[in-house]
Design a protein around this motif. Structure first.
Motif, short mmCIF file in Angstrom:
data_model
loop_
_atom_site.label_atom_id
_atom_site.label_comp_id
_atom_site.label_asym_id
_atom_site.label_seq_id
_atom_site.Cartn_x
_atom_site.Cartn_y
_atom_site.Cartn_z
N GLU A 217 0.53 59.62 7.89
CA GLU A 217 1.42 59.20 6.81
C GLU A 217 0.68 58.39 5.75
N CYS A 218 1.12 58.59 4.50
CA CYS A 218 0.59 57.77 3.41
C CYS A 218 0.91 56.32 3.74
N GLN A 219 -0.08 55.47 3.67
CA GLN A 219 0.12 54.08 4.06
C GLN A 219 0.79 53.24 2.98
N TYR A 220 1.12 53.87 1.86
CA TYR A 220 1.84 53.15 0.79
C TYR A 220 3.30 53.60 0.70
N CYS A 221 3.56 54.91 0.88
CA CYS A 221 4.94 55.38 0.75
C CYS A 221 5.47 56.05 2.02
N LEU A 222 4.62 56.12 3.05
CA LEU A 222 4.97 56.71 4.34
C LEU A 222 5.33 58.20 4.29
N ALA B 130 -3.72 58.15 2.23
CA ALA B 130 -2.80 58.02 1.09
C ALA B 130 -2.47 59.39 0.54
N CYS B 131 -1.26 59.51 -0.02
CA CYS B 131 -0.91 60.77 -0.66
C CYS B 131 -1.59 60.78 -2.03
N LEU B 132 -1.68 61.94 -2.63
CA LEU B 132 -2.35 62.07 -3.92
C LEU B 132 -1.70 61.17 -4.98
N ARG B 133 -0.36 61.13 -4.94
CA ARG B 133 0.38 60.37 -5.94
C ARG B 133 0.05 58.88 -5.86
N CYS B 134 0.11 58.33 -4.64
CA CYS B 134 -0.18 56.90 -4.47
C CYS B 134 -1.64 56.60 -4.79
N ASN B 135 -2.52 57.48 -4.38
CA ASN B 135 -3.95 57.26 -4.64
C ASN B 135 -4.21 57.22 -6.14
ZN LIG Z 1 2.11 57.83 -0.98
#
Ligand SMILES: [Zn+2]
Length: 181
Positions: free
Chosen positions: A84-89, A119-124
């Motif tokens: 999971e993305c560690q910023y938005c899960l 991290a997902c691409l968006r959060c990164n």
């Molecule tokens: Zn994310």
């Protein structure tokens, strides 16, 4: 020097060994050569000549895994962070994840267990060259180094560089080889 990729009897990669260890096992009839050095490098002795082994297959599993620390690999970071993305899960597929430096490299952040998260691409993209605080983002879990006795992690060895003879196994290598720190 780990310059030979070792496959188990089912042709699955299990680790690496030095060329002299590979030769010893071939010589003692415990391993077969799958690929020799592409550049034609040879090993010579007064009594024999053979191509430098680059991929071998062992007949029995003699590869012992040293569980000293959890190898710092993409797969293990992915496992630690539960995919999971560690910023938005957001749940990430193995082909659409990124590794984010919590403290960005431009600010001196290093590649380590405590500074790399999934991290997902968006959060990164949103975080870019900032710290989470600067970007107004929150890390959902504190990144820590996994415990060595946790069986969910994958134990593989490190290598110095990729070799052309290992191309066939590059997906496995991508996931299992230790990241440079
Ligand atoms: Zn994310």
């Amino acid at each position: 020097m780990a310059d030979v990729l070792v496959l188990d009897s089912n042709y699955r990669p299990v680790g690496f060994c030095s060329w002299d260890r590979a030769v010893k096992n071939i010589w003692e009839d415990r391993a077969d050569v799958i690929k020799e050095d592409e550049s034609g490098r040879k090993l010579h002795s007064p009594s024999f000549e053979m191509g430098m082994p680059r991929v071998i297959r062992v007949r029995n599993a003699w590869v012992k895994r040293k569980k000293l620390s959890v190898p710092f690999s993409r797969r293990n970071i992915y496992t630690r962070d539960g995919g999971e993305c560690q910023y938005c899960l957001k749940a990430l597929k193995t082909n659409d994840y990124t590794l984010d430096h919590v403290v960005p490299r431009c600010l001196g952040g290093i590649s380590s267990w405590t500074n790399l998260v999934l991290a997902c691409l968006r959060c990164n993209k949103k975080k870019a060259g900032m710290t989470p605080a600067q970007a107004g983002m929150k890390l959902m879990n504190k990144p820590v180094e996994p415990k060595v006795d946790d069986p969910k992690y994958n134990f593989k060895l490190h290598i110095n560089s990729m070799r052309p003879e290992w191309k066939e196994w590059e997906t496995w290598l991508y996931w299992n080889v230790e990241l440079e720190k």
